[in-house]
Design an enzyme around this catalytic site. Structure first.
Site, PDB file in Angstrom:
ATOM      1  N   TYR A  64       0.836  -1.208   0.000  1.00 13.27           N
ATOM      2  CA  TYR A  64       0.000   0.000   0.000  1.00 13.27           C
ATOM      3  C   TYR A  64       0.864   1.248   0.000  1.00 13.27           C
ATOM      4  O   TYR A  64       2.068   1.202   0.249  1.00 13.27           O
ATOM      5  CB  TYR A  64      -0.973  -0.002   1.188  1.00 13.27           C
ATOM      6  CG  TYR A  64      -0.361   0.320   2.539  1.00 13.27           C
ATOM      7  CD1 TYR A  64      -0.352   1.629   3.023  1.00 13.27           C
ATOM      8  CD2 TYR A  64       0.199  -0.671   3.327  1.00 13.27           C
ATOM      9  CE1 TYR A  64       0.203   1.935   4.259  1.00 13.27           C
ATOM     10  CE2 TYR A  64       0.746  -0.379   4.567  1.00 13.27           C
ATOM     11  CZ  TYR A  64       0.740   0.924   5.028  1.00 13.27           C
ATOM     12  OH  TYR A  64       1.282   1.222   6.253  1.00 13.27           O
ATOM     13  N   CYS A  65       0.231   2.384  -0.311  1.00 14.33           N
ATOM     14  CA  CYS A  65       0.893   3.690  -0.286  1.00 14.33           C
ATOM     15  C   CYS A  65      -0.129   4.710   0.211  1.00 14.33           C
ATOM     16  O   CYS A  65      -0.975   4.380   1.039  1.00 14.33           O
ATOM     17  CB  CYS A  65       1.444   4.043  -1.670  1.00 14.33           C
ATOM     18  SG  CYS A  65       0.193   4.211  -2.943  1.00 14.33           S
ATOM     19  N   GLN A  66      -0.076   5.924  -0.287  1.00 16.63           N
ATOM     20  CA  GLN A  66      -1.036   6.955   0.129  1.00 16.63           C
ATOM     21  C   GLN A  66      -2.366   6.826  -0.613  1.00 16.63           C
ATOM     22  O   GLN A  66      -3.423   6.826  -0.014  1.00 16.63           O
ATOM     23  CB  GLN A  66      -0.446   8.354  -0.082  1.00 16.63           C
ATOM     24  CG  GLN A  66      -1.331   9.485   0.413  1.00 16.63           C
ATOM     25  CD  GLN A  66      -1.530   9.452   1.921  1.00 16.63           C
ATOM     26  OE1 GLN A  66      -0.649   9.044   2.683  1.00 16.63           O
ATOM     27  NE2 GLN A  66      -2.701   9.858   2.372  1.00 16.63           N
TER      28      GLN A  66
END
Length: 111
Positions: free
Chosen positions: A74-76
């Site tokens: 995941y990221c932002q």
């Protein structure tokens, strides 16, 4: 025609990060990988995640040797994690999955 539109919208929909985190917790030996910058990670991350920025993704083989390890990435917003999963697959990781962006996460975060 309506079915075609629904298919398009289903395809373009972002992954459900809450569901991805639940699946991570049920998957033995899985790694939850946050590919944001260290600064973003310190501002709040999902408990149990490991931070390795997209720019440093090439260092993953030193951290996780088995190419079959289940990776939940995941990221932002989901964009960098999508790029990371593509790179991981090119590196031979066969079980990498983009679970989206923490911006849509409704669970606990730690700092």
């Amino acid at each position: 025609m309506w079915g075609e539109r629904m298919g398009f919208f289903d395809f373009s929909r972002q992954p459900d990060i809450d569901q991805g985190v639940q699946t991570f917790h049920r998957t033995p030996g899985a790694v939850l990988l946050d590919v944001r910058t260290p600064e973003e990670y310190r501002q709040g991350h999902i408990p149990g995640s490991r931070n390795l920025s997209l720019q440093a993704i090439g260092a993953l083989p030193g951290m996780i040797e088995s190419r079959e390890t289940p990776l939940f990435v995941y990221c932002q917003s989901g964009a960098r994690s999508s790029q990371a999963v593509s790179l991981l697959r090119q590196m031979g990781y066969t079980n990498a999955r983009n679970i989206g962006g923490i911006a849509r996460y409704t669970g606990k975060v730690e700092y």
